[in-house]
Write a protein that holds these residues in place. Sequence first.
Motif, PDB file in Angstrom:
ATOM      1  N   ASP A  86       7.090 -25.925 -28.728  1.00  0.00           N
ATOM      2  CA  ASP A  86       7.391 -24.545 -28.338  1.00  0.00           C
ATOM      3  C   ASP A  86       8.885 -24.254 -28.409  1.00  0.00           C
ATOM      4  OD1 ASP A  86       4.684 -24.144 -27.957  1.00  0.00           O
ATOM      5  OD2 ASP A  86       4.790 -24.452 -25.776  1.00  0.00           O
ATOM      6  N   HIS A  87       9.696 -25.203 -27.975  1.00  0.00           N
ATOM      7  CA  HIS A  87      11.160 -25.036 -28.047  1.00  0.00           C
ATOM      8  C   HIS A  87      11.590 -24.740 -29.478  1.00  0.00           C
ATOM      9  CE1 HIS A  87      15.444 -25.814 -27.576  1.00  0.00           C
ATOM     10  NE2 HIS A  87      15.343 -26.626 -28.613  1.00  0.00           N
ATOM     11  N   HIS A  88      11.101 -25.522 -30.421  1.00  0.00           N
ATOM     12  CA  HIS A  88      11.520 -25.348 -31.808  1.00  0.00           C
ATOM     13  C   HIS A  88      10.954 -24.076 -32.439  1.00  0.00           C
ATOM     14  CE1 HIS A  88      12.925 -29.436 -31.247  1.00  0.00           C
ATOM     15  NE2 HIS A  88      13.722 -29.198 -32.271  1.00  0.00           N
ATOM     16  N   ILE A  89       9.734 -23.744 -32.128  1.00  0.00           N
ATOM     17  CA  ILE A  89       9.137 -22.523 -32.663  1.00  0.00           C
ATOM     18  C   ILE A  89       9.907 -21.301 -32.157  1.00  0.00           C
ATOM     19  CG2 ILE A  89       7.052 -21.078 -32.726  1.00  0.00           C
ATOM     20  CD1 ILE A  89       6.894 -23.739 -34.373  1.00  0.00           C
ATOM     21  N   GLU A  90      10.280 -21.302 -30.881  1.00  0.00           N
ATOM     22  CA  GLU A  90      10.995 -20.175 -30.284  1.00  0.00           C
ATOM     23  C   GLU A  90      12.460 -20.112 -30.701  1.00  0.00           C
ATOM     24  OE1 GLU A  90      10.416 -20.698 -26.088  1.00  0.00           O
ATOM     25  OE2 GLU A  90       8.243 -20.476 -26.270  1.00  0.00           O
ATOM     26  N   GLU A  91      13.119 -21.253 -30.801  1.00  0.00           N
ATOM     27  CA  GLU A  91      14.558 -21.285 -31.034  1.00  0.00           C
ATOM     28  C   GLU A  91      14.978 -21.268 -32.504  1.00  0.00           C
ATOM     29  OE1 GLU A  91      16.927 -21.122 -28.617  1.00  0.00           O
ATOM     30  OE2 GLU A  91      15.290 -20.850 -27.195  1.00  0.00           O
ATOM     31  N   LEU A  92      14.100 -21.681 -33.398  1.00  0.00           N
ATOM     32  CA  LEU A  92      14.488 -21.823 -34.800  1.00  0.00           C
ATOM     33  C   LEU A  92      13.859 -20.739 -35.675  1.00  0.00           C
ATOM     34  CD1 LEU A  92      14.317 -25.702 -35.221  1.00  0.00           C
ATOM     35  CD2 LEU A  92      16.235 -24.286 -34.504  1.00  0.00           C
ATOM     36  N   GLU A  93      14.157 -19.504 -35.357  1.00  0.00           N
ATOM     37  CA  GLU A  93      13.594 -18.370 -36.090  1.00  0.00           C
ATOM     38  C   GLU A  93      13.976 -18.392 -37.569  1.00  0.00           C
ATOM     39  OE1 GLU A  93      15.123 -15.046 -33.985  1.00  0.00           O
ATOM     40  OE2 GLU A  93      13.822 -15.366 -32.244  1.00  0.00           O
ATOM     41  N   ASP A  94      15.129 -18.955 -37.901  1.00  0.00           N
ATOM     42  CA  ASP A  94      15.611 -18.990 -39.284  1.00  0.00           C
ATOM     43  C   ASP A  94      15.094 -20.183 -40.084  1.00  0.00           C
ATOM     44  OD1 ASP A  94      17.043 -16.696 -38.758  1.00  0.00           O
ATOM     45  OD2 ASP A  94      18.885 -17.787 -38.267  1.00  0.00           O
ATOM     46  N   SER A  95      14.285 -21.006 -39.475  1.00  0.00           N
ATOM     47  CA  SER A  95      13.783 -22.205 -40.132  1.00  0.00           C
ATOM     48  C   SER A  95      12.624 -21.877 -41.071  1.00  0.00           C
ATOM     49  CB  SER A  95      13.321 -23.217 -39.081  1.00  0.00           C
ATOM     50  OG  SER A  95      12.581 -24.257 -39.683  1.00  0.00           O
ATOM     51  N   GLU A  96      12.763 -22.292 -42.320  1.00  0.00           N
ATOM     52  CA  GLU A  96      11.671 -22.126 -43.284  1.00  0.00           C
ATOM     53  C   GLU A  96      10.462 -22.958 -42.864  1.00  0.00           C
ATOM     54  OE1 GLU A  96      12.864 -22.774 -47.354  1.00  0.00           O
ATOM     55  OE2 GLU A  96      14.736 -21.676 -47.029  1.00  0.00           O
ATOM     56  N   THR A  97      10.705 -24.102 -42.273  1.00  0.00           N
ATOM     57  CA  THR A  97       9.610 -24.963 -41.828  1.00  0.00           C
ATOM     58  C   THR A  97       8.836 -24.304 -40.691  1.00  0.00           C
ATOM     59  OG1 THR A  97      10.930 -26.894 -42.446  1.00  0.00           O
ATOM     60  CG2 THR A  97       9.010 -27.290 -41.056  1.00  0.00           C
ATOM     61  N   VAL A  98       9.546 -23.704 -39.742  1.00  0.00           N
ATOM     62  CA  VAL A  98       8.873 -22.981 -38.661  1.00  0.00           C
ATOM     63  C   VAL A  98       8.051 -21.841 -39.242  1.00  0.00           C
ATOM     64  CG1 VAL A  98       9.230 -21.434 -36.684  1.00  0.00           C
ATOM     65  CG2 VAL A  98      10.442 -23.628 -36.789  1.00  0.00           C
ATOM     66  N   ALA A  99       8.632 -21.072 -40.167  1.00  0.00           N
ATOM     67  CA  ALA A  99       7.911 -19.951 -40.777  1.00  0.00           C
ATOM     68  C   ALA A  99       6.624 -20.428 -41.447  1.00  0.00           C
ATOM     69  CB  ALA A  99       8.814 -19.231 -41.776  1.00  0.00           C
ATOM     70  N   LEU A 120      19.263 -27.353 -38.176  1.00  0.00           N
ATOM     71  CA  LEU A 120      19.235 -26.308 -37.161  1.00  0.00           C
ATOM     72  C   LEU A 120      19.049 -26.827 -35.737  1.00  0.00           C
ATOM     73  CD1 LEU A 120      16.968 -23.761 -39.080  1.00  0.00           C
ATOM     74  CD2 LEU A 120      19.462 -23.744 -38.889  1.00  0.00           C
ATOM     75  N   SER A 121      18.688 -28.089 -35.579  1.00  0.00           N
ATOM     76  CA  SER A 121      18.415 -28.631 -34.247  1.00  0.00           C
ATOM     77  C   SER A 121      18.924 -30.065 -34.136  1.00  0.00           C
ATOM     78  CB  SER A 121      16.903 -28.612 -33.976  1.00  0.00           C
ATOM     79  OG  SER A 121      16.614 -29.240 -32.747  1.00  0.00           O
ATOM     80  N   ASP A 122      19.502 -30.371 -32.966  1.00  0.00           N
ATOM     81  CA  ASP A 122      19.959 -31.745 -32.708  1.00  0.00           C
ATOM     82  C   ASP A 122      19.014 -32.491 -31.769  1.00  0.00           C
ATOM     83  OD1 ASP A 122      20.477 -30.477 -30.316  1.00  0.00           O
ATOM     84  OD2 ASP A 122      22.551 -31.164 -30.160  1.00  0.00           O
ATOM     85  N   GLN A 123      17.838 -31.942 -31.548  1.00  0.00           N
ATOM     86  CA  GLN A 123      16.864 -32.555 -30.645  1.00  0.00           C
ATOM     87  C   GLN A 123      16.113 -33.685 -31.363  1.00  0.00           C
ATOM     88  OE1 GLN A 123      16.773 -31.293 -27.327  1.00  0.00           O
ATOM     89  NE2 GLN A 123      18.610 -30.408 -28.249  1.00  0.00           N
ATOM     90  N   ILE A 124      15.863 -34.744 -30.628  1.00  0.00           N
ATOM     91  CA  ILE A 124      15.234 -35.948 -31.188  1.00  0.00           C
ATOM     92  C   ILE A 124      14.043 -36.339 -30.318  1.00  0.00           C
ATOM     93  CG2 ILE A 124      15.565 -38.442 -31.552  1.00  0.00           C
ATOM     94  CD1 ILE A 124      18.557 -37.809 -31.989  1.00  0.00           C
ATOM     95  N   LEU A 125      12.992 -36.803 -30.956  1.00  0.00           N
ATOM     96  CA  LEU A 125      11.950 -37.534 -30.244  1.00  0.00           C
ATOM     97  C   LEU A 125      12.130 -38.992 -30.638  1.00  0.00           C
ATOM     98  CD1 LEU A 125       8.699 -35.364 -30.392  1.00  0.00           C
ATOM     99  CD2 LEU A 125      10.267 -35.720 -28.479  1.00  0.00           C
ATOM    100  N   ALA A 126      12.496 -39.803 -29.662  1.00  0.00           N
ATOM    101  CA  ALA A 126      12.744 -41.223 -29.889  1.00  0.00           C
ATOM    102  C   ALA A 126      11.489 -42.003 -29.519  1.00  0.00           C
ATOM    103  CB  ALA A 126      13.926 -41.698 -29.047  1.00  0.00           C
TER     104      ALA A 126
END
Length: 168
Positions: A85-98, A146-152
């Motif tokens: 949800d964080h990435h879908i909401e925050e990365l409006e300019d992302s082609e991958t999200v689109a 576009l994001s520096d978030q990681i799932l480790a």
Amino acid sequence: MKAMEHAHFGRVETRVLDGADVVWEGTARLGDAEVEARLWAGPSGEPDHEELDALAARLSDLPTLDATARTALRAYLREDRSFVDHHIEELEDSETVARLVRDAAGEEVGADPFAAAMRLSGVGLWLSGVSDGPPVILDYVFDPELSDQILAVKLTRDGAVVSVDWES
């Protein structure tokens, strides 16, 4: 002397270390991509040949380790949608999200397609005594420009998943 020669890592030397530091950097293959890998050591003791062999084996079999980690990623994202949800909401300019939103056809973006869109950005290998955590850490990112978030995904020396942790 806290050093040894290893077939995969070359000369591993820890005698000059005051704290945790990278003693080897290289890459591992995952499909068509090369993934950065680092071996971390510390001044806590001599490198152990058996431990180095086990870590080299994990790195040499990165496709299997990746498959195990992706199973854990999907389970984590199904249980807690916050990262998605964080990435879908925050990365409006992302082609991958689109693309993911378009493919979801009005439904919420699922954990499985989201996890499939994530990329392995790095592998950390930790020798005993350097960290209290698991010795193998795979860092997964979503749209890293576009994001520096990681799932480790943290794994044992034998490749069993210990945890998935959201980091930045």
